[in-house]
Design an enzyme around this catalytic site. Structure first.
Site, short mmCIF file in Angstrom:
data_model
loop_
_atom_site.label_atom_id
_atom_site.label_comp_id
_atom_site.label_asym_id
_atom_site.label_seq_id
_atom_site.Cartn_x
_atom_site.Cartn_y
_atom_site.Cartn_z
N THR A 17 -1.90 -4.56 -1.54
CA THR A 17 -0.87 -5.20 -0.71
C THR A 17 -0.34 -6.48 -1.32
OG1 THR A 17 -1.77 -4.28 1.32
CG2 THR A 17 -0.50 -6.28 1.57
N ASP A 59 -2.15 1.85 -4.53
CA ASP A 59 -2.75 1.45 -3.26
C ASP A 59 -4.23 1.75 -3.48
OD1 ASP A 59 -3.92 1.90 -0.59
OD2 ASP A 59 -1.88 1.70 0.13
N SER A 61 -6.51 2.76 -1.82
CA SER A 61 -7.05 3.98 -1.20
C SER A 61 -7.14 5.10 -2.24
CB SER A 61 -6.15 4.45 -0.06
OG SER A 61 -5.83 3.37 0.76
N ASP A 92 -8.56 -2.28 0.82
CA ASP A 92 -9.21 -1.13 1.45
C ASP A 92 -10.48 -0.70 0.73
OD1 ASP A 92 -7.36 -1.07 3.45
OD2 ASP A 92 -6.16 0.56 2.59
N1 ASP Z 1 -3.76 -0.21 1.44
C1 ASP Z 1 -3.86 -1.48 0.75
C2 ASP Z 1 -4.76 -1.29 -0.45
O1 ASP Z 1 -5.95 -1.26 -0.30
C3 ASP Z 1 -4.40 -2.52 1.68
C4 ASP Z 1 -4.52 -3.91 1.09
O2 ASP Z 1 -4.38 -4.15 -0.09
O3 ASP Z 1 -4.78 -4.83 1.87
O4 ASP Z 1 -4.26 -1.17 -1.55
#
Ligand code: ASP
Length: 344
Positions: A17, A59, A61, A92
């Protein structure tokens, strides 16, 4: 960006993010120059800050062990050129990646500080700037003898520096996204950054960095819950292609005392599988001597995860199983504190 001084930091950007912007179909990562543009404060450091960008940016994930391997190899390749490393990473899976790197980087004598943010660095109320600037400060901090202040894999987030393999993401929306309930912070940032030197692990002697990139990922996680069926337990605990199972148990390491469950556990350990008991609770540890329901697991050959997190336990299994073919050796080492991942 480059300034001449003795200290030098490598910023490794993997995505997350912190570097995302709206694309029309959700947030996606954008390139590093835009992060630098949003954080001109980085120019104020009097030392050299270089950057390395992963391709593709992701991301978190989508993180896979292959990326941990790339990260470990990059850190080894650049190890002599920099005093510390800051890894920009999505929140994440940050605790998984930090846990994995803590095991993969043996003999680490320099800081590897993961950070990221809950709001993109370009948004007005972002937490990304403070996280990034302070992570760089931590990565460059030295003690009076010129040694790295935190020669560990750690996570800097919302004014706290947490040991990477003790941290867990506890909040999906608040800025204080991480905690390490079984391990006090390694540092806390206020007006100044106060280091908790009693908690920080310093290498006993100057040992060279040795990286371990062989990971065996044949691990399943079984969370016990009321209503779990015999078929579900059987599928996981006796499943083919599974070398180890993390059993997420209740409280201090208790599971179902019904004979069908204990029988499956026994059958699983007898077949040679490694079973690791980790509590579902956020804090506290596994003690399989306390209740009959825990004792049955111990007698069946289940290994205590003590107060390790699931992220830490998973990473420890990947690492140990990648290193050793002998499951009995893996079980013995699971009970040892290798990188500060358990309290004893
Ligand atoms: N979905 C994002 C990730 O883990 C969430 C974040 O960075 O806060 O890349």
């Amino acid at each position: 960006m480059s300034k001449s001084d003795k200290s030098a930091i490598l910023l490794i950007y993997t995505g997350g993010t912190i570097g995302m912007k709206e694309s029309g179909h959700g947030l996606v990562p954008f390139d590093f120059s835009q992060i630098l543009g949003e954080v001109p404060e980085l120019q104020k450091f009097t030392f050299k800050i270089d950057s390395y960008t992963f391709d593709p940016l992701i991301d978190s994930s989508d993180v896979e062990p292959g990326m941990w391997k790339d990260l470990a190899m990059l850190i080894r390749e650049k190890y002599d050129d920099y005093d510390g490393f800051v890894v920009l990473h999505g929140t994440d899976t940050m605790a998984y990646s930090a846990s994995a790197l803590s095991f993969m980087l043996e003999g680490l004598g320099k800081p590897v500080i993961f950070t990221g943010s809950q709001l993109p660095v370009g948004s007005l109320r972002t937490d990304g700037k403070e996280n990034l600037v302070s992570a760089v400060e931590v990565a460059s901090a030295k003690d009076a003898n010129g040694r790295a202040m935190v020669p560990e894999v750690a996570i800097y987030f919302n004014s706290q520096l947490l040991r990477g393999n003790r941290a867990t993401k506890v909040n999906a929306t608040a800025f204080n996204a991480f905690r390490s309930p079984n391990c006090p912070p390694l540092a806390e940032a206020g007006i100044s950054i106060r280091y908790n030197k009693a908690m920080i692990r310093y290498p006993a002697t100057t040992v060279p960095l040795c990286i371990h990139t062989e990971l065996d990922t044949r691990v399943a996680i079984l969370k016990v819950h009321p209503g779990i069926t015999e078929q579900v337990a059987r599928n996981v605990l006796l499943g083919s292609g599974i070398r180890a199972v993390i059993i997420e148990t209740y409280g201090s390491g208790n599971a179902i005392s019904k004979p069908w469950f204990t029988d499956i556990i026994r059958e699983s350990t007898a077949s040679g599988k490694i079973l690791l008991n980790i509590t579902q609770c956020l804090a506290g540890d596994v003690n399989m001597n306390l209740y009959a329901t825990g004792k049955a697991l111990k007698e069946a050959g289940v290994v205590s995860g003590s107060d390790i997190t699931t992220e830490g336990g998973l990473a420890k299994l990947f690492y140990l199983m990648g290193e050793y073919a002998d499951n009995e050796k893996v079980k013995r080492l699971l009970e040892k504190n290798l990188r500060g991942e358990i309290s004893k």
